[in-house]
Enzyme design. Structure first.
Site, short mmCIF file in Angstrom:
data_model
loop_
_atom_site.label_atom_id
_atom_site.label_comp_id
_atom_site.label_asym_id
_atom_site.label_seq_id
_atom_site.Cartn_x
_atom_site.Cartn_y
_atom_site.Cartn_z
N LYS A 52 45.37 41.62 36.63
CA LYS A 52 45.15 42.14 37.96
C LYS A 52 46.11 41.59 38.96
O LYS A 52 46.77 42.20 40.15
CB LYS A 52 43.74 42.18 38.26
N GLN A 96 35.08 39.32 39.69
CA GLN A 96 35.13 39.49 38.21
C GLN A 96 33.79 39.29 37.58
O GLN A 96 33.30 38.24 37.74
CB GLN A 96 36.20 38.57 37.80
N ASP A 119 36.27 48.15 43.68
CA ASP A 119 35.58 48.71 42.43
C ASP A 119 34.79 49.62 42.54
O ASP A 119 34.32 50.21 41.46
CB ASP A 119 34.78 47.40 41.64
#
Ligand code: NAP
Length: 283
Positions: A52, A96, A119
Site C-alpha cells: 500500500k 491494517q 476502506d
C-alpha cells in the site's frame, strides 16, 4: 470469451490518479495523504502495508506509516487513530486488519471519521451504500464494478449471484450490483442448492475463500464470471475460487487469479484516498 485484465486496468487507473494527485498539489499546495496503521508483526499484514505504501509512492500520495508493537494498549491505539483523525494533512486512515488478540478492532475503527474511512468499513459508509447514497465503498467490490464498467459489461437488468456475504466483499458487492439495477441473489454456506442458484447467474461473483470451488457445471453458458478469491491450490500455486481452466470456455468474460480483481483493490484504495482528499478541500 474475454479475459479481464485487472493488472492492465489497475495500471491505467494509477496513471489517472497520478494526474489527480498532481492537480491536487498544484491547487492546494499540499499532497494527498494516507495514514497507515500497522499493529504487531503479522507477516502477511506487513506485506499488505508495504504494498500500500508502494502504491502511494507510485501515484503521488504521501503516506504516513504508523507502526505500533503488539503490546500497545487499547487506549494508545485509539489515541493514535484519534490524532490522525484530527490531522488535516491526513485525508484517509487505514488500520491494517486483523489486529493482535486482545485489541478491540471495532472500537479502534470507530475512531476513524467516515470522511477518512477509505476502506469503506464504517457503519456510516455501509449504511449510505445500502441506501444508494454517496459512500466510500470497500475497495475490492468497488474494483469489481470498475472492471465491469471498463470492459463494457452492462449490469442493469441482469441476474447477479454473489457467493459470499462477508462485510468487506460479499455484502457491499451485492449492494453495488443492486444499486446498478441488477437482480441480486446472495449465497453463503447455508444456501440449500448453490449450484441451482449459480446456474441462473448472468453475472457470477465468487468471494468464498475456497480453491476452485466454482466448477464448470455451476456456470451458465455465456455468464460473466468474477473471481475474488485468493487461495493456494494443492501444489501451493495461487488460485481463485473458480476452477478457471474448466470455466474459461463457458464464460463470456472472466477474471483470472492472479491478475484479475487483486490488482484493482489497491488501485481503488488510492482512488478512495483521492476522493476523500478532494472532498475535504471542497468543503
Ligand atoms: P470470508 O469473510 O471468509 O467470507 C467467505 C464467505 O463465503 C462467507 O460468507 C461464507 O458463508 C461463504 N462460504 C464459505 N463456504 C461456502 C460454501 N461451501 N458455500 C457457499 N458459501 C460459502 O472471506 P472474504 O473476506 O469475503 O474473502 C473471500 C475470498 O476473497 C478469500 O479468498 C479472500 O482471500 C479473497 N479476497 C480477495 C481480495 C482481493 O483483493 N482480491 C480482497 C478481499 C478478499 P457464511 O457467511 O455462511 O460463513
Amino acid at each position: 470469451m474475454t479475459v479481464i485484465d485487472g493488472k492492465a486496468t489497475a495500471a491505467t487507473i494509477r496513471g489517472e490518479l497520478r494526474e489527480r494527485t498532481r492537480a491536487f498539489e498544484e491547487k492546494y499546495g499540499k499532497k494527498v495523504g494516507l495514514a497507515v496503521v500497522l499493529i504487531g508483526a503479522d507477516p502477511a499484514s506487513q506485506v499488505y502495508v508495504r504494498n500500500k505504501i508502494k502504491a502511494c509512492e507510485d501515484v503521488g500520495v504521501r503516506s504516513y506509516a504508523n507502526y505500533l508493537p503488539e503490546t500497545v494498549s487499547q487506549k494508545e491505539a485509539e489515541e493514535l487513530v484519534s490524532d490522525l483523525a484530527s490531522n488535516e494533512d491526513v485525508h484517509g486512515i487505514l488500520v491494517q486488519l486483523p489486529l493482535p488478540k486482545g485489541l478491540d478492532a471495532d472500537r479502534i475503527l470507530a475512531k476513524i471519521p467516515f470522511e477518512k474511512d477509505v476502506d469503506g468499513f464504517s457503519a456510516e459508509n455501509i449504511g449510505a451504500l445500502a441506501m444508494g447514497q454517496r459512500a466510500t465503498v470497500a475497495c475490492t467490490p468497488l474494483g469489481v464494478m470498475e472492471l465491469l464498467q471498463r470492459y463494457g459489461v452492462s449490469v442493469e437488468g441482469k441476474r447477479a449471484v454473489v457467493v459470499g456475504r462477508s462485510n468487506i466483499v460479499g455484502k457491499p458487492m451485492a449492494m453495488l450490483l443492486l444499486n446498478a439495477n441488477a437482480t441480486v441473489t446472495v449465497c453463503h454456506s447455508r444456501t440449500k442448492d448453490l449450484k441451482e442458484d449459480c446456474l441462473r447467474a448472468d453475472i457470477l461473483v465468487a468471494a468464498i475463500g475456497k480453491a476452485k470451488f466454482i466448477t464448470e457445471d455451476m456456470v451458465k453458458d455465456g455468464a460473466v464470471v468474477v473471481d475474488v478469491g485468493i487461495n493456494r491450490d494443492e501444489n501451493g500455486k495461487l488460485c481463485g475460487d473458480v476452477d478457471y481452466e474448466a470455466v474459461l470456455n463457458k464464460a463470456s468474460y472472466i477474471t483470472p487469479v492472479p491478475g484479475g480483481v487483486g490488482p484493482m483493490t489497491i488501485a481503488m484504495l488510492m482512488k478512495n484516498v483521492c476522493d476523500a482528499a478532494e472532498l475535504s478541500m471542497e468543503k
